[in-house]
Design a protein around this motif. Structure first.
Motif, PDB file in Angstrom:
ATOM      1  N   SER A   1      36.221 113.254  12.646  1.00 23.36           N
ATOM      2  CA  SER A   1      36.805 114.091  11.598  1.00 23.36           C
ATOM      3  C   SER A   1      36.800 115.564  11.962  1.00 23.36           C
ATOM      4  CB  SER A   1      36.042 113.899  10.279  1.00 23.36           C
ATOM      5  OG  SER A   1      34.747 114.475  10.348  1.00 23.36           O
ATOM      6  N   VAL A   2      35.965 115.943  12.963  1.00 22.29           N
ATOM      7  CA  VAL A   2      35.890 117.340  13.378  1.00 22.29           C
ATOM      8  C   VAL A   2      37.230 117.827  13.907  1.00 22.29           C
ATOM      9  CG1 VAL A   2      34.882 118.882  15.125  1.00 22.29           C
ATOM     10  CG2 VAL A   2      33.414 117.367  13.798  1.00 22.29           C
ATOM     11  N   LYS A   3      38.030 116.939  14.475  1.00 23.23           N
ATOM     12  CA  LYS A   3      39.326 117.319  15.031  1.00 23.23           C
ATOM     13  C   LYS A   3      40.232 117.941  13.972  1.00 23.23           C
ATOM     14  CE  LYS A   3      39.252 113.777  18.634  1.00 23.23           C
ATOM     15  NZ  LYS A   3      39.923 112.588  19.203  1.00 23.23           N
ATOM     16  N   HIS A   4      39.958 117.617  12.723  1.00 22.95           N
ATOM     17  CA  HIS A   4      40.791 118.123  11.639  1.00 22.95           C
ATOM     18  C   HIS A   4      40.020 119.120  10.772  1.00 22.95           C
ATOM     19  CE1 HIS A   4      43.366 114.793  12.825  1.00 22.95           C
ATOM     20  NE2 HIS A   4      42.350 113.988  12.644  1.00 22.95           N
ATOM     21  N   SER A   5      38.962 119.711  11.356  1.00 19.34           N
ATOM     22  CA  SER A   5      38.096 120.580  10.577  1.00 19.34           C
ATOM     23  C   SER A   5      38.710 121.961  10.382  1.00 19.34           C
ATOM     24  CB  SER A   5      36.742 120.738  11.271  1.00 19.34           C
ATOM     25  OG  SER A   5      36.911 121.410  12.500  1.00 19.34           O
ATOM     26  N   GLU A   6      38.176 122.686   9.400  1.00 18.16           N
ATOM     27  CA  GLU A   6      38.626 124.046   9.154  1.00 18.16           C
ATOM     28  C   GLU A   6      37.942 125.002  10.129  1.00 18.16           C
ATOM     29  OE1 GLU A   6      37.691 124.891   5.142  1.00 18.16           O
ATOM     30  OE2 GLU A   6      38.959 123.320   4.310  1.00 18.16           O
ATOM     31  N   THR A   7      38.527 126.175  10.285  1.00 19.39           N
ATOM     32  CA  THR A   7      37.920 127.212  11.115  1.00 19.39           C
ATOM     33  C   THR A   7      36.693 127.775  10.403  1.00 19.39           C
ATOM     34  OG1 THR A   7      40.036 127.792  12.097  1.00 19.39           O
ATOM     35  CG2 THR A   7      38.300 129.456  12.202  1.00 19.39           C
ATOM     36  N   ILE A   8      35.601 127.979  11.151  1.00 19.17           N
ATOM     37  CA  ILE A   8      34.372 128.516  10.586  1.00 19.17           C
ATOM     38  C   ILE A   8      34.421 130.039  10.677  1.00 19.17           C
ATOM     39  CG2 ILE A   8      31.857 128.494  10.678  1.00 19.17           C
ATOM     40  CD1 ILE A   8      33.237 125.767  10.100  1.00 19.17           C
ATOM     41  N   SER A   9      34.301 130.709   9.534  1.00 12.65           N
ATOM     42  CA  SER A   9      34.366 132.172   9.511  1.00 12.65           C
ATOM     43  C   SER A   9      32.962 132.767   9.588  1.00 12.65           C
ATOM     44  CB  SER A   9      35.071 132.649   8.237  1.00 12.65           C
ATOM     45  OG  SER A   9      34.393 132.186   7.087  1.00 12.65           O
ATOM     46  N   ILE A  10      32.766 133.650  10.545  1.00 10.27           N
ATOM     47  CA  ILE A  10      31.464 134.273  10.777  1.00 10.27           C
ATOM     48  C   ILE A  10      31.609 135.790  10.730  1.00 10.27           C
ATOM     49  CG2 ILE A  10      29.651 134.687  12.495  1.00 10.27           C
ATOM     50  CD1 ILE A  10      29.895 131.830  13.367  1.00 10.27           C
TER      51      ILE A  10
ATOM     52  N   ILE B   1      35.773 122.649  17.450  1.00 11.03           N
ATOM     53  CA  ILE B   1      35.436 123.514  16.316  1.00 11.03           C
ATOM     54  C   ILE B   1      35.858 124.942  16.636  1.00 11.03           C
ATOM     55  CG2 ILE B   1      33.554 124.430  14.909  1.00 11.03           C
ATOM     56  CD1 ILE B   1      32.068 121.819  15.377  1.00 11.03           C
ATOM     57  N   LEU B   2      36.594 125.540  15.737  1.00 15.68           N
ATOM     58  CA  LEU B   2      37.115 126.892  15.941  1.00 15.68           C
ATOM     59  C   LEU B   2      36.374 127.902  15.070  1.00 15.68           C
ATOM     60  CD1 LEU B   2      40.937 126.074  15.930  1.00 15.68           C
ATOM     61  CD2 LEU B   2      39.398 126.232  17.901  1.00 15.68           C
TER      62      LEU B   2
ATOM     63  N   LYS C   1      32.636 135.108  -1.040  1.00 12.62           N
ATOM     64  CA  LYS C   1      33.025 133.876  -0.332  1.00 12.62           C
ATOM     65  C   LYS C   1      34.086 134.115   0.755  1.00 12.62           C
ATOM     66  CE  LYS C   1      30.237 131.714  -3.069  1.00 12.62           C
ATOM     67  NZ  LYS C   1      30.632 130.696  -4.018  1.00 12.62           N
ATOM     68  N   LYS C   2      34.011 135.278   1.406  1.00 14.64           N
ATOM     69  CA  LYS C   2      34.947 135.575   2.493  1.00 14.64           C
ATOM     70  C   LYS C   2      34.469 135.023   3.832  1.00 14.64           C
ATOM     71  CE  LYS C   2      37.626 138.091  -0.164  1.00 14.64           C
ATOM     72  NZ  LYS C   2      38.979 137.623  -0.552  1.00 14.64           N
ATOM     73  N   PHE C   3      33.177 134.692   3.917  1.00 12.87           N
ATOM     74  CA  PHE C   3      32.606 134.159   5.153  1.00 12.87           C
ATOM     75  C   PHE C   3      31.810 132.893   4.872  1.00 12.87           C
ATOM     76  CE2 PHE C   3      32.741 138.802   6.027  1.00 12.87           C
ATOM     77  CZ  PHE C   3      33.587 138.766   7.136  1.00 12.87           C
ATOM     78  N   ASP C   4      31.779 132.004   5.870  1.00 13.16           N
ATOM     79  CA  ASP C   4      30.911 130.823   5.792  1.00 13.16           C
ATOM     80  C   ASP C   4      29.481 131.185   6.152  1.00 13.16           C
ATOM     81  OD1 ASP C   4      32.925 128.814   5.186  1.00 13.16           O
ATOM     82  OD2 ASP C   4      33.669 129.147   7.220  1.00 13.16           O
ATOM     83  N   ILE C   5      29.331 132.035   7.180  1.00 15.41           N
ATOM     84  CA  ILE C   5      28.017 132.433   7.689  1.00 15.41           C
ATOM     85  C   ILE C   5      28.072 133.921   8.024  1.00 15.41           C
ATOM     86  CG2 ILE C   5      26.285 132.097   9.508  1.00 15.41           C
ATOM     87  CD1 ILE C   5      27.459 129.275   9.911  1.00 15.41           C
ATOM     88  N   ILE C   6      27.005 134.639   7.705  1.00 18.28           N
ATOM     89  CA  ILE C   6      26.920 136.033   8.144  1.00 18.28           C
ATOM     90  C   ILE C   6      25.576 136.283   8.823  1.00 18.28           C
ATOM     91  CG2 ILE C   6      28.517 136.973   6.451  1.00 18.28           C
ATOM     92  CD1 ILE C   6      26.054 137.966   4.856  1.00 18.28           C
ATOM     93  N   PHE C   7      25.593 137.198   9.774  1.00 18.29           N
ATOM     94  CA  PHE C   7      24.380 137.644  10.462  1.00 18.29           C
ATOM     95  C   PHE C   7      24.134 139.090  10.057  1.00 18.29           C
ATOM     96  CE2 PHE C   7      25.914 134.161  12.992  1.00 18.29           C
ATOM     97  CZ  PHE C   7      24.750 133.480  13.362  1.00 18.29           C
ATOM     98  N   THR C   8      23.030 139.300   9.342  1.00 22.81           N
ATOM     99  CA  THR C   8      22.743 140.611   8.767  1.00 22.81           C
ATOM    100  C   THR C   8      21.303 141.013   9.040  1.00 22.81           C
ATOM    101  OG1 THR C   8      22.016 139.638   6.671  1.00 22.81           O
ATOM    102  CG2 THR C   8      24.356 140.171   6.882  1.00 22.81           C
TER     103      THR C   8
END
Length: 296
Positions: A87-96, A123-124, A142-149
């Motif tokens: 299912s990963v082949k059809h996954s959404e882009t991960i925003s960081i 995975i993109l 909710k503009k990012f999935d993951i942030i590094f702060t």
């Protein structure tokens, strides 16, 4: 011995009845009885004591059952993982999102190592660099999935991923460059060019200076470490910024240690608790949890 015959054995052991097991398995009772008979022949032991009303496991059956159930559970888990991978082949882009000082170190290292697993290469990612406060605001919207702060975001799952060293920085022609270390006493008459007071970096610097009863002579306050380095290079003053920014800079500046002062800050990965989480995002989070380690 087939997977099907093991499933038949497990179902009969569960229901203790051939007819009920056959109904659950959608096969005829004679076919089920034949499959178990063949399994017993192959194993060379009797697995069930049979009578007209009930079926019971024999001593050999009781020994065999936990291994069969364990094997079926492992196969079921393997099937689940394969479906998730597919299912990963059809996954959404991960925003960081991340702060600027991670652009040349932490983020490239994370992605390089993540892609070493061939199963991750579909995975993109999309990346965005912001100052810490704007990064947190965008994340809360909710503009990012993951942030590094450099802070733990309230109501988010946070994970410490790195300790970032800070350093005094001076121009390459500054007298301090002849020394390995300088004392706070030597900094009393120096002009400081510092990051703006509302930033996390500035709060760390101010706190440490206050603990040491040192009041810097502030000449300029700026919003960007890159801009600070430009002014430091031209000898308008000295500063304290993340060491990685100094090392990455092509400017004529030099990092210098301050005696009896160790400055650093913790970098955190932040994400919200999963609701309907896609498999790709789950894989990235799991990788972050295992890839990064900070010593106490």
């Amino acid at each position: 011995m087939t997977l099907k015959s093991l499933k038949y054995f497990s179902k009969i052991a569960e229901l203790q009845h051939f007819t009920k097991a056959a109904n659950d398995l959608y096969i005829s009772q004679p076919s089920l009885s034949y499959a178990i008979s063949e399994l017993e022949k192959e194993l060379g032991v009797i697995l069930f004591d049979r009578d007209d009303k009930k079926v019971k496991l024999t001593h050999y059956g009781e020994i065999f059952l936990p291994y069969v159930n364990k094997a079926l559970a492992i196969l079921s888990e393997g099937e689940k993982i394969l479906k998730e991978e597919a299912s990963v082949k059809h996954s959404e882009t991960i925003s960081i999102g991340h702060i600027q000082s991670l652009s040349s170190t932490l983020i490239p290292s994370l992605i390089e190592n993540f892609y070493q697993d061939p199963l991750n290469q579909n995975i993109l990612f999309s990346f965005s660099q912001k100052d810490n406060d704007n990064l947190v605001k965008a994340f809360l919207n909710k503009k990012f999935d993951i942030i590094f702060t450099v802070e733990e975001v309230k109501n988010a799952i946070t994970y410490p991923v790195a300790r970032q060293d800070l350093s005094l920085v001076v121009a390459s022609n500054h007298p301090f460059t002849s020394k390995k270390k300088v004392s706070l006493k030597e900094l009393e008459n120096e002009n400081f060019i510092l990051i703006n007071p509302e930033t996390n970096l500035r709060k760390i610097i101010d706190k440490e200076f206050k603990n040491l009863n040192f009041k810097p002579k502030i000449y300029l306050e700026m919003s960007s470490c890159i801009n600070i380095l430009t002014y430091v290079e031209k000898n308008f003053g000295i500063s304290i910024i993340p060491k990685v920014d100094i090392l990455d800079s092509k400017k004529s500046v030099v990092p210098i240690e301050i005696e009896n002062l160790v400055l650093n800050r913790i970098i955190y990965a932040n994400w919200f608790p999963p609701q309907k989480e896609n498999i790709s995002l789950k894989k990235v989070k799991n990788f972050i949890n295992t890839f990064f380690y900070i010593e106490n």
